[in-house]
Write a protein that holds these residues in place. Structure first.
Motif, mmCIF file in Angstrom:
data_model
loop_
_atom_site.group_PDB
_atom_site.id
_atom_site.type_symbol
_atom_site.label_atom_id
_atom_site.label_comp_id
_atom_site.label_asym_id
_atom_site.label_seq_id
_atom_site.Cartn_x
_atom_site.Cartn_y
_atom_site.Cartn_z
ATOM 1 N N ALA A 1 0.843 -1.195 0.000
ATOM 2 C CA ALA A 1 0.000 0.000 0.000
ATOM 3 C C ALA A 1 0.876 1.240 0.000
ATOM 4 O O ALA A 1 1.979 1.237 0.552
ATOM 5 C CB ALA A 1 -0.901 0.003 1.237
ATOM 6 N N GLY A 2 0.344 2.323 -0.596
ATOM 7 C CA GLY A 2 1.075 3.582 -0.540
ATOM 8 C C GLY A 2 0.907 4.415 -1.789
ATOM 9 O O GLY A 2 -0.115 4.330 -2.485
ATOM 10 N N SER A 3 1.908 5.213 -2.078
ATOM 11 C CA SER A 3 1.862 6.074 -3.262
ATOM 12 C C SER A 3 2.074 5.236 -4.514
ATOM 13 O O SER A 3 2.800 4.238 -4.502
ATOM 14 C CB SER A 3 2.943 7.150 -3.169
ATOM 15 N N VAL A 4 1.424 5.646 -5.586
ATOM 16 C CA VAL A 4 1.590 4.927 -6.854
ATOM 17 C C VAL A 4 3.055 4.958 -7.290
ATOM 18 O O VAL A 4 3.602 3.957 -7.764
ATOM 19 C CB VAL A 4 0.680 5.532 -7.944
ATOM 20 N N ALA A 5 3.714 6.099 -7.078
ATOM 21 C CA ALA A 5 5.123 6.212 -7.466
ATOM 22 C C ALA A 5 5.979 5.210 -6.703
ATOM 23 O O ALA A 5 6.843 4.533 -7.283
ATOM 24 C CB ALA A 5 5.617 7.636 -7.207
ATOM 25 N N GLY A 6 5.724 5.091 -5.407
ATOM 26 C CA GLY A 6 6.477 4.129 -4.608
ATOM 27 C C GLY A 6 6.160 2.701 -4.985
ATOM 28 O O GLY A 6 7.060 1.854 -5.090
ATOM 29 N N MET A 7 4.887 2.415 -5.181
ATOM 30 C CA MET A 7 4.496 1.050 -5.527
ATOM 31 C C MET A 7 5.054 0.631 -6.871
ATOM 32 O O MET A 7 5.444 -0.531 -7.059
ATOM 33 C CB MET A 7 2.967 0.921 -5.508
ATOM 34 N N GLN A 8 5.119 1.539 -7.829
ATOM 35 C CA GLN A 8 5.658 1.177 -9.135
ATOM 36 C C GLN A 8 7.125 0.772 -9.028
ATOM 37 O O GLN A 8 7.577 -0.156 -9.706
ATOM 38 C CB GLN A 8 5.471 2.345 -10.114
ATOM 39 N N LYS A 9 7.884 1.454 -8.162
ATOM 40 C CA LYS A 9 9.280 1.074 -7.946
ATOM 41 C C LYS A 9 9.362 -0.304 -7.288
ATOM 42 O O LYS A 9 10.216 -1.125 -7.652
ATOM 43 C CB LYS A 9 9.971 2.114 -7.065
ATOM 44 N N VAL A 10 8.475 -0.568 -6.327
ATOM 45 C CA VAL A 10 8.444 -1.869 -5.667
ATOM 46 C C VAL A 10 8.102 -2.962 -6.675
ATOM 47 O O VAL A 10 8.732 -4.035 -6.701
ATOM 48 C CB VAL A 10 7.427 -1.866 -4.508
ATOM 49 N N LEU A 11 7.105 -2.712 -7.515
ATOM 50 C CA LEU A 11 6.682 -3.719 -8.492
ATOM 51 C C LEU A 11 7.784 -4.008 -9.501
ATOM 52 O O LEU A 11 7.994 -5.169 -9.892
ATOM 53 C CB LEU A 11 5.414 -3.234 -9.210
ATOM 54 N N GLU A 12 8.490 -2.977 -9.910
ATOM 55 C CA GLU A 12 9.590 -3.169 -10.865
ATOM 56 C C GLU A 12 10.664 -4.077 -10.268
ATOM 57 O O GLU A 12 11.147 -5.015 -10.919
ATOM 58 C CB GLU A 12 10.189 -1.809 -11.234
ATOM 59 N N GLU A 13 11.023 -3.834 -9.009
ATOM 60 C CA GLU A 13 12.038 -4.657 -8.360
ATOM 61 C C GLU A 13 11.512 -6.065 -8.093
ATOM 62 O O GLU A 13 12.260 -7.060 -8.211
ATOM 63 C CB GLU A 13 12.491 -4.000 -7.056
ATOM 64 N N ALA A 14 10.224 -6.187 -7.747
ATOM 65 C CA ALA A 14 9.641 -7.505 -7.516
ATOM 66 C C ALA A 14 9.694 -8.357 -8.781
ATOM 67 O O ALA A 14 10.011 -9.552 -8.733
ATOM 68 C CB ALA A 14 8.202 -7.366 -7.033
ATOM 69 N N ARG A 15 9.387 -7.740 -9.906
ATOM 70 C CA ARG A 15 9.475 -8.473 -11.176
ATOM 71 C C ARG A 15 10.915 -8.896 -11.448
ATOM 72 O O ARG A 15 11.173 -10.010 -11.921
ATOM 73 C CB ARG A 15 8.949 -7.611 -12.324
ATOM 74 N N ARG A 16 11.849 -7.994 -11.151
ATOM 75 C CA ARG A 16 13.258 -8.310 -11.376
ATOM 76 C C ARG A 16 13.696 -9.499 -10.529
ATOM 77 O O ARG A 16 14.524 -10.316 -10.951
ATOM 78 C CB ARG A 16 14.121 -7.082 -11.048
ATOM 79 N N GLN A 17 13.094 -9.622 -9.322
ATOM 80 C CA GLN A 17 13.444 -10.730 -8.428
ATOM 81 C C GLN A 17 12.632 -11.991 -8.699
ATOM 82 O O GLN A 17 12.749 -12.970 -7.957
ATOM 83 C CB GLN A 17 13.271 -10.286 -6.977
#
Length: 311
Positions: free
Chosen positions: A170-186
């Motif tokens: 949960a949180g800001s869309v900007a923050g979540m997009q960074k989290v999602l990008e790294e999650a995909r990378r992992q």
């Protein structure tokens, strides 16, 4: 969907994200459904059935009230047909329906609280915030990613632990997009934003929890008739104060849904019925506690569900 003898039933109530257009017009055919919708409409001073149009469901307020109405009405229809509860559990706003069905809080008070909760959530974060889902990474991995991204400019938090490898942030869309990008990378199999426009279940909503706590202090709650499984710690609650605490606090804390389903099974529940709309909680039951019987409760499946519960 398995079969088990001597079935003990848990009622599950979905949260925001499960909504769909016409959901209140597709409920099971039972007089208690219409009576429940009328009761809610009287409190709202408008017909709750108007809240399930595609346009209305753009509003967090309409979504949460429609989910409350759908859950309570369907559960009452099951109870009127003789289905008894072993325990109740509701995800996020679904907790209010669970508390009503367990008779810990009146439907009128739940409507007042849910409307207030949703209005405050909507005002706080009208744009730029929400939820995202990550499938395929565990809680430790997601927490590490979130901690590396979180900042004042990009606030993001671990939210719901739906299953060991199904995590909501949960949180800001900007923050979540960074989290999602790294999650995909992992190696996450799924990492995407959800159709929820508010950052539920994180400290960004602490002020809403404070307001709910104050409102609840002026209401009369009772000990639940059967165990109410809490969002915040995933434990069975049997006191009025415990239910009140969870209803207030769950908006600002993550939901331990995986733990909640495990606890329900430990309480002896082996038939899990998900109130409409949607099937997410049924899918999670099948992942978290394989071997139990589970089903959504739709108009088409109602007779089938009644047969299961009578087994």
């Amino acid at each position: 969907m398995g079969r088990t003898a001597n079935l003990n039933t848990a009622f599950l109530f979905p949260g925001q994200g499960a909504q769909k257009p016409a959901m209140l017009h597709e409920l099971v055919d039972d007089p208690v459904v219409e009576l429940t919708l009328d009761e809610i409409s009287d409190v709202l001073r408008t017909d709750v059935r108007l809240l399930d149009s595609p346009e209305a469901l753009n509003s967090t307020v309409s979504v949460q009230l429609a989910l409350l109405a759908s859950g309570v009405a369907t559960a009452r229809a099951l109870q009127r047909r003789g289905v008894t509860c072993c325990a109740v559990a509701g995800l996020s706003v679904g907790a209010f329906a669970a508390a009503v069905v367990a008779e810990a809080i009146t439907l009128k008070d739940a409507v007042v609280l849910v409307r207030s909760r949703a209005e405050k959530m909507e005002r706080l974060y009208p744009v730029g915030y929400g939820l995202a889902a990550i499938v395929g990474l565990n809680e430790r991995q997601v927490t590490a990613i979130v901690d590396s991204v979180h900042s004042a400019a990009t606030p993001v938090f671990v939210g719901n632990i739906n299953a060991p490898r199904q995590i909501v942030v949960a949180g800001s869309v900007a923050g979540m997009q960074k989290v999602l990008e790294e999650a995909r990378r992992q190696g996450a199999g799924k990492a995407e934003l959800l159709h929820v426009s508010v950052p539920s279940h994180c400290p960004l909503l602490s002020s809403v929890a404070d307001a709910l706590r104050l409102q609840l202090s002026s209401m009369e709650l009772k000990a639940p008739k059967f165990p109410y499984i809490a969002n915040v710690n995933g434990r069975a609650v049997r006191s009025a104060s415990g239910v009140a605490t969870d209803l207030a606090d769950n908006i600002a804390h993550g939901v331990r849904w995986h733990d909640a389903t495990i606890i329900a099974e430990e309480l002896g529940c082996n038939l899990f019925l998900e109130m409409p709309p949607g099937h997410t909680l049924t899918d999670l039951v099948e992942e978290n506690v394989p071997g139990v019987t589970s089903s959504v409760v739709t108009k088409d499946l109602f007779k089938h569900v009644l047969r299961l519960a009578a087994a």
